[in-house]
Design a protein around this motif. Structure first.
Motif, PDB file in Angstrom:
ATOM      1  N   VAL A 137       2.202  -0.020   9.569  1.00 36.99           N
ATOM      2  CA  VAL A 137       3.583  -0.940   9.146  1.00 36.99           C
ATOM      3  C   VAL A 137       4.726  -0.427   9.278  1.00 36.99           C
ATOM      4  O   VAL A 137       5.522  -0.387   9.852  1.00 36.99           O
ATOM      5  CB  VAL A 137       3.085  -1.925   7.924  1.00 36.99           C
ATOM      6  N   LYS A 178       1.065  -1.020   0.130  1.00 39.99           N
ATOM      7  CA  LYS A 178       0.105   0.034   0.122  1.00 39.99           C
ATOM      8  C   LYS A 178       1.065   1.648   0.264  1.00 39.99           C
ATOM      9  O   LYS A 178       0.752   2.095  -0.579  1.00 39.99           O
ATOM     10  CB  LYS A 178      -0.620   0.424   1.616  1.00 39.99           C
ATOM     11  N   ALA A 179       2.185   1.010   0.421  1.00 36.24           N
ATOM     12  CA  ALA A 179       2.625   2.022   1.275  1.00 36.24           C
ATOM     13  C   ALA A 179       3.162   2.448  -0.697  1.00 36.24           C
ATOM     14  O   ALA A 179       3.452   4.322  -1.400  1.00 36.24           O
ATOM     15  CB  ALA A 179       4.206   2.030   1.543  1.00 36.24           C
ATOM     16  N   ASP A 223      -3.462   0.569   7.268  1.00 38.43           N
ATOM     17  CA  ASP A 223      -2.943   2.418   6.769  1.00 38.43           C
ATOM     18  C   ASP A 223      -1.935   1.613   6.842  1.00 38.43           C
ATOM     19  O   ASP A 223      -1.650   0.897   7.568  1.00 38.43           O
ATOM     20  CB  ASP A 223      -3.254   2.869   7.285  1.00 38.43           C
ATOM     21  N   PRO A 224      -0.675   2.272   5.445  1.00 34.56           N
ATOM     22  CA  PRO A 224       0.729   1.855   5.063  1.00 34.56           C
ATOM     23  C   PRO A 224       1.145   2.169   6.281  1.00 34.56           C
ATOM     24  O   PRO A 224       1.549   1.804   7.354  1.00 34.56           O
ATOM     25  CB  PRO A 224       0.972   2.395   4.109  1.00 34.56           C
ATOM     26  N   ILE A 225       0.725   3.952   6.852  1.00 32.86           N
ATOM     27  CA  ILE A 225       1.424   4.241   7.969  1.00 32.86           C
ATOM     28  C   ILE A 225       1.575   3.133   9.449  1.00 32.86           C
ATOM     29  O   ILE A 225       2.468   3.185  10.422  1.00 32.86           O
ATOM     30  CB  ILE A 225       0.653   5.084   8.537  1.00 32.86           C
TER      31      ILE A 225
END
Ligand SMILES: Nc1ncnc2c1ncn2[C@@H]1O[C@H](COP(=O)(O)OP(=O)(O)OP(=O)(O)O)[C@@H](O)[C@H]1O
Ligand SMILES: [Mg+2]
Lengths: 375, 233
Positions: A371, A286-287, A367-369
């Protein structure tokens, strides 16, 4: 398609886990196919034994008459498409005496070809010939043995009106049922008419077989009403057998539902574990720009692949079980039901997809954040 | 030169109520296309928070970020994913490679996410990137089978693959030895010079910052200094 590629790679990266769940689904689907086919075949056999070679519907004279016309057989065939065979018969009771013994016989008189259609007598002859010329009779195995009569022997019967009639036994049949083999006899149509004292075109009943045995109630209702006769259908007389079959079907469906639930729980828990194991990868994807939908589809694809693999394995295993069962010492065989198997396969894959909903949703929400920040 | 990035009064508060932490307050600055800048500050000062907001990995509590003229703060999840894929490249302290995939697959993942097939031009670009990073011959290897320095170079390669206009790097050499650190910054400089890619590099190492053209300093969530560094190599 990238989702599919990633799904396949994720499954490949933990081969043990994937193999276990595929095996689990396969066993579930195989059980379903085996139990389903077993019950279906068993019931088909039971029904065939019960009504395979006897009338499904019998049309008897209405309140105002004592006979039915022979033409009613043709009328019934023409008006009801489900009627496979309709034959006119003359039934009567007679008494056979041999020394001290006397035994009541239930006699059906009719044309040999006609009777063959319903009672499949040709295949059931054990001695003599299947033939009903004037004055000839067919008797069952038990009767033949008990009273020591065989093909060519005379058969003297006491008729309802008190007179005696003499027949010649032309053959001995086995209807597969001891009572029938002792008490049932067949004679030619003309002799039966004589014995009953009725005219050529008069009969006591029309016997009918249908292409769908379970349609008998409605067909009987219509035939009875339309022709002003009394229609008796086999289902009304076999209520116990039918409720037994229904109970059996019910428990078979219960087993299958529980097996499916177990399969669904298995896939769901595996996917849930996989979703947790792959959180990091999903976050990275996703990031670098993978959309929520595509990320969610990874798990739907994993479920589809597991479901398809498990279902194929299950079909193979199910056929294997059915094949293995053919060696078991039981008097019937299981026939694999292609439609039933197709339904099982469809259900298997659907259940797999449904059980991917939760992991797919949590994945698409990640949400990528989450990870990136936690390393 | 046009501003590639406009950071407009952004603030970030983590948590709510009594547990709320103000990580960033009212930070504004602009970055022009082709700049090679660094963000410095002590641990906990808010550097990563700032970079993650610019990188659309997180959303600001207040203010907005404009990237290439587009107000990214107003975008939905889909739009943000698109900008991350097409416009931005990330390099973190940890490499974040996908362990199930080969070096080649990791490198081409951004292109595949964008829906492009890896052939022709795309393939040439990947081969060029491998050469630029000194990774030739490693493309078939699994990402797990590389050294720390090699992994970080693959991660840099992946950040470059979609030819983003802005590369965001958060302590990109934090896990590397001196030699590898030098090599990575050398590489950044080369890419900046050759492709005109804009760089924003977070570091707490003053020596590293001294090699960039512009130094932004964050302290307690506020931008306290923004200087041109004419001494950079
Ligand atoms: N997810 C979070 N929840 C709550 N507080 C957070 C969260 N992430 C960061 N913070 C807080 O925000 C502040 C800034 O953190 P940030 O990670 O941006 O610092 P940093 O400058 O990158 O530090 P370092 O150099 O150690 O990486 C810190 O006080 C930190 O504790
Ligand atoms: Mg940080």
């Amino acid at each position: 398609m990238l989702s599919l590629k990633i799904a396949a790679r994720f499954l490949k990266s933990s081969p043990g886990q994937s193999a276990l769940i595929i095996a689990g689904i396969a066993v579930g689907i195989a059980t379903q196919i085996f139990v389903g086919s077993l019950i279906t075949s068993l019931q088909a056999d039971l029904i065939d034994a019960a009504v395979g070679s006897s009338p499904h519907i019998t049309l008897l004279p209405g309140d105002s008459a004592s006979t039915v016309p022979g033409t009613l057989a043709t009328t019934a065939s023409k008006s009801e498409p489900l009627v496979a065979t309709a034959i006119p018969v003359r039934t009567l009771s007679a008494i056979y005496t041999s020394g001290e013994d006397s035994v009541p016989l239930s006699i059906t008189g009719g044309d040999a070809t006609d009777l063959g259609l319903i009672y499949k007598l040709e295949d059931r002859m054990v001695s003599g010939t299947y033939r009903l010329s004037a004055g000839e009779a067919l008797v069952g195995t038990v009767f033949a043995e008990k009273y020591d009569v065989g093909a060519g022997d005379p058969l003297e019967l006491l008729l309802p009106d008190g007179t005696m009639a003499e027949f010649t036994v032309s053959g001995v049949f086995d209807l597969g049922q001891a009572t029938a083999n002792e008490r049932v006899a067949f004679v030619d149509a003309a002799s039966a008419a004589d014995a009953l004292g009725i005219a050529d075109e008069e009969y006591t009943a029309i016997q009918i077989q249908l292409t769908d045995v379970f349609a008998s109630t409605e067909v009987a209702d219509r035939l009875g009403n339309d022709n002003d006769v009394t229609a008796v259908d086999w289902q009304a007389e076999n209520a116990e057998l039918l409720s037994g079959l229904a109970a059996q079907s019910g428990s078979s469906i219960m087993i299958q539902v529980f097996v499916l639930i177990a399969v669904a729980l298995g896939i769901a828990s595996t996917l849930a574990i996989s979703a947790v194991q792959k959180t990091r990868q999903i976050g990275i994807l996703k990031a670098i720009g993978m959309g929520d939908g595509a990320a969610g589809r990874i798990f739907a694809w994993q479920a589809a692949l597991l479901g398809a693999g498990g279902t194929l394995g299950g079909i193979a295993l199910g056929y294997g079980l059915i094949w293995g069962f053919s060696f078991a010492p039981v008097p019937f065989s299981i026939r694999p039901e292609p439609t039933f198997i197709a339904i099982s396969a469809g259900i298997g894959i659907t259940v797999a997809l449904l059980s991917s909903i939760i992991p797919a949703r949590s994945t698409s929400r990640l949400d990528p954040i989450e990870v990136i920040q936690n390393g | 030169m046009a501003d590639l990035l406009v950071v407009d009064a952004i603030g970030k508060v983590y948590g709510e109520g009594s547990a709320a932490t103000r990580a960033l307050a009212d930070v504004s600055f602009t970055v022009a296309e082709g700049e090679f800048a660094s963000i410095v500050g002590q641990s906990g000062s808010g550097k990563s928070t700032l970079l993650n907001l610019i990188g659309l990995l997180d959303t600001p509590t207040s203010g907005q970020v404009l990237f290439a003229g587009e107000n990214t703060t107003a975008l939905g999840r889909r739009g943000r994913a698109r900008v991350r894929n097409e416009g931005l490249g990330f390099v973190f302290q940890f490499h974040y490679l996908l362990p199930e995939f080969s070096v080649w697959e990791n490198l081409t993942m951004p292109a595949q996410i964008a829906g492009r097939t890896v052939s022709g031009e795309e393939r040439d670009r990947a081969l060029q990137t491998l050469a630029l990073l000194g990774l030739e011959g490693l493309e078939r290897k699994n990402a797990n089978q590389l050294s720390g320095g090699q992994k970080q170079r693959v991660a840099i390669g992946r950040a470059l693959m979609n030819r983003p206009r802005l590369i965001l790097a958060d302590e990109p050499t934090g896990n590397l030895d001196t030699a590898n650190t030098e090599a990575v910054y050398g590489l950044f400089r080369t890419i900046n010079a050759e492709l005109g890619t804009t760089f924003l590099i977070v570091t707490h190492d003053r020596a590293v910052a001294q090699q960039t053209d512009r130094i932004l300093e964050v302290r307690d969530g506020e931008l306290v200094q923004d200087v041109r560094n004419d001494y950079a190599g």
